[in-house]
Design an enzyme around this catalytic site. Sequence first.
Site, PDB file in Angstrom:
ATOM      1  N   ASP A 176       4.025   1.674   3.828  1.00 31.83           N
ATOM      2  CA  ASP A 176       2.901   0.787   3.488  1.00 31.83           C
ATOM      3  C   ASP A 176       3.476  -0.526   2.974  1.00 31.83           C
ATOM      4  O   ASP A 176       4.396  -0.532   2.152  1.00 31.83           O
ATOM      5  CB  ASP A 176       2.012   1.450   2.419  1.00 31.83           C
ATOM      6  CG  ASP A 176       0.690   0.729   2.251  1.00 31.83           C
ATOM      7  OD1 ASP A 176       0.700  -0.502   1.996  1.00 31.83           O
ATOM      8  OD2 ASP A 176      -0.366   1.379   2.369  1.00 31.83           O
ATOM      9  N   ILE A 177       2.947  -1.620   3.467  1.00 33.10           N
ATOM     10  CA  ILE A 177       3.476  -2.938   3.124  1.00 33.10           C
ATOM     11  C   ILE A 177       3.171  -3.313   1.663  1.00 33.10           C
ATOM     12  O   ILE A 177       3.856  -4.147   1.074  1.00 33.10           O
ATOM     13  CB  ILE A 177       2.945  -4.019   4.116  1.00 33.10           C
ATOM     14  CG1 ILE A 177       3.861  -5.213   4.193  1.00 33.10           C
ATOM     15  CG2 ILE A 177       1.521  -4.417   3.804  1.00 33.10           C
ATOM     16  CD1 ILE A 177       5.166  -4.954   4.854  1.00 33.10           C
TER      17      ILE A 177
ATOM     18  N   HIS B 224      -5.655   7.011   8.936  1.00 32.65           N
ATOM     19  CA  HIS B 224      -4.318   7.104   8.350  1.00 32.65           C
ATOM     20  C   HIS B 224      -4.355   7.905   7.067  1.00 32.65           C
ATOM     21  O   HIS B 224      -5.354   7.939   6.364  1.00 32.65           O
ATOM     22  CB  HIS B 224      -3.724   5.714   8.085  1.00 32.65           C
ATOM     23  CG  HIS B 224      -4.595   4.793   7.287  1.00 32.65           C
ATOM     24  ND1 HIS B 224      -5.639   4.097   7.853  1.00 32.65           N
ATOM     25  CD2 HIS B 224      -4.590   4.449   5.978  1.00 32.65           C
ATOM     26  CE1 HIS B 224      -6.227   3.360   6.930  1.00 32.65           C
ATOM     27  NE2 HIS B 224      -5.617   3.566   5.768  1.00 32.65           N
TER      28      HIS B 224
ATOM     29  N   HIS C  70      -2.241   8.334   3.450  1.00 32.54           N
ATOM     30  CA  HIS C  70      -1.239   7.760   2.559  1.00 32.54           C
ATOM     31  C   HIS C  70      -0.403   8.900   1.976  1.00 32.54           C
ATOM     32  O   HIS C  70      -0.970   9.878   1.454  1.00 32.54           O
ATOM     33  CB  HIS C  70      -1.905   7.041   1.373  1.00 32.54           C
ATOM     34  CG  HIS C  70      -2.702   5.823   1.729  1.00 32.54           C
ATOM     35  ND1 HIS C  70      -2.227   4.546   1.546  1.00 32.54           N
ATOM     36  CD2 HIS C  70      -3.952   5.681   2.242  1.00 32.54           C
ATOM     37  CE1 HIS C  70      -3.142   3.668   1.921  1.00 32.54           C
ATOM     38  NE2 HIS C  70      -4.212   4.331   2.341  1.00 32.54           N
TER      39      HIS C  70
HETATM   40  P1  5GP Z   1      -6.996   1.696   3.475  1.00 30.47           P
HETATM   41  O1  5GP Z   1      -7.557   1.377   4.849  1.00 30.47           O
HETATM   42  O2  5GP Z   1      -6.454   3.100   3.404  1.00 30.47           O
HETATM   43  O3  5GP Z   1      -7.981   1.392   2.392  1.00 30.47           O
HETATM   44  O4  5GP Z   1      -5.777   0.714   3.222  1.00 30.47           O
HETATM   45  C1  5GP Z   1      -4.924   0.324   4.282  1.00 30.47           C
HETATM   46  C2  5GP Z   1      -3.480   0.345   3.836  1.00 30.47           C
HETATM   47  O5  5GP Z   1      -2.719  -0.206   4.878  1.00 30.47           O
HETATM   48  C3  5GP Z   1      -3.185  -0.478   2.575  1.00 30.47           C
HETATM   49  O6  5GP Z   1      -2.484   0.320   1.637  1.00 30.47           O
HETATM   50  C4  5GP Z   1      -2.332  -1.639   3.091  1.00 30.47           C
HETATM   51  O7  5GP Z   1      -1.320  -2.046   2.190  1.00 30.47           O
HETATM   52  C5  5GP Z   1      -1.753  -1.087   4.372  1.00 30.47           C
HETATM   53  N1  5GP Z   1      -1.556  -2.130   5.375  1.00 30.47           N
HETATM   54  C6  5GP Z   1      -2.476  -3.037   5.785  1.00 30.47           C
HETATM   55  N2  5GP Z   1      -1.953  -3.838   6.738  1.00 30.47           N
HETATM   56  C7  5GP Z   1      -0.666  -3.425   6.902  1.00 30.47           C
HETATM   57  C8  5GP Z   1       0.383  -3.879   7.742  1.00 30.47           C
HETATM   58  O8  5GP Z   1       0.261  -4.812   8.531  1.00 30.47           O
HETATM   59  N3  5GP Z   1       1.565  -3.217   7.658  1.00 30.47           N
HETATM   60  C9  5GP Z   1       1.743  -2.161   6.809  1.00 30.47           C
HETATM   61  N4  5GP Z   1       2.956  -1.581   6.803  1.00 30.47           N
HETATM   62  N5  5GP Z   1       0.769  -1.705   5.998  1.00 30.47           N
HETATM   63  C10 5GP Z   1      -0.423  -2.344   6.047  1.00 30.47           C
END
Ligand code: 5GP
Length: 134
Positions: free
Chosen positions: A29-30, A93, A95
């Site tokens: 995660d970035i 996804h 985590h």
């Molecule tokens: P969620 O959809 O589970 O609420 O959050 C999406 C997750 O994806 C976040 O923790 C965010 O940091 C991660 N994320 C979003 N865009 C990118 C990206 O381009 N690259 C990576 N490696 N992680 C990402």
Amino acid sequence: MASIFTKIINGEIPCYKIAEDDNYFAFLDINPLAKGHTLVIPKKEVDYLFDLDDNTLKGIIVFAKKVAGAIQKSMPCQRIGVAVLGLEVPHAHMHLVPLQTEADINFSNPKLKLSGEEMAAIAEKIRTELKQKQ
Ligand code: 5GP
């Protein structure tokens, strides 16, 4: 339009890759909550995890299990926490977050600011553990 995660799978957007097989992909995660915070995704682009077909849903747990084992060996932690939010990116996804305490998986926590070198080193360490398991 392809999701940001499909673009990552296709190599159109860079990532710190951890593992891949025919159906799944894992990468750091970035904006990590902890060092080694990893996302596990199906290659199939489906928004919501529980809309995945049964086989893909079963398989993502088995794939995540291997990745979680390698993270746990690479990063100091008690265990690997699992969370599904999907509020930001509409591509299913999971985590995987290394935990020392319950508070480590609070998504309201400030995210770590790690350099590219640190992220690359973490990914390399986890990949090395994964190779040793094969
Ligand atoms: P969620 O959809 O589970 O609420 O959050 C999406 C997750 O994806 C976040 O923790 C965010 O940091 C991660 N994320 C979003 N865009 C990118 C990206 O381009 N690259 C990576 N490696 N992680 C990402």
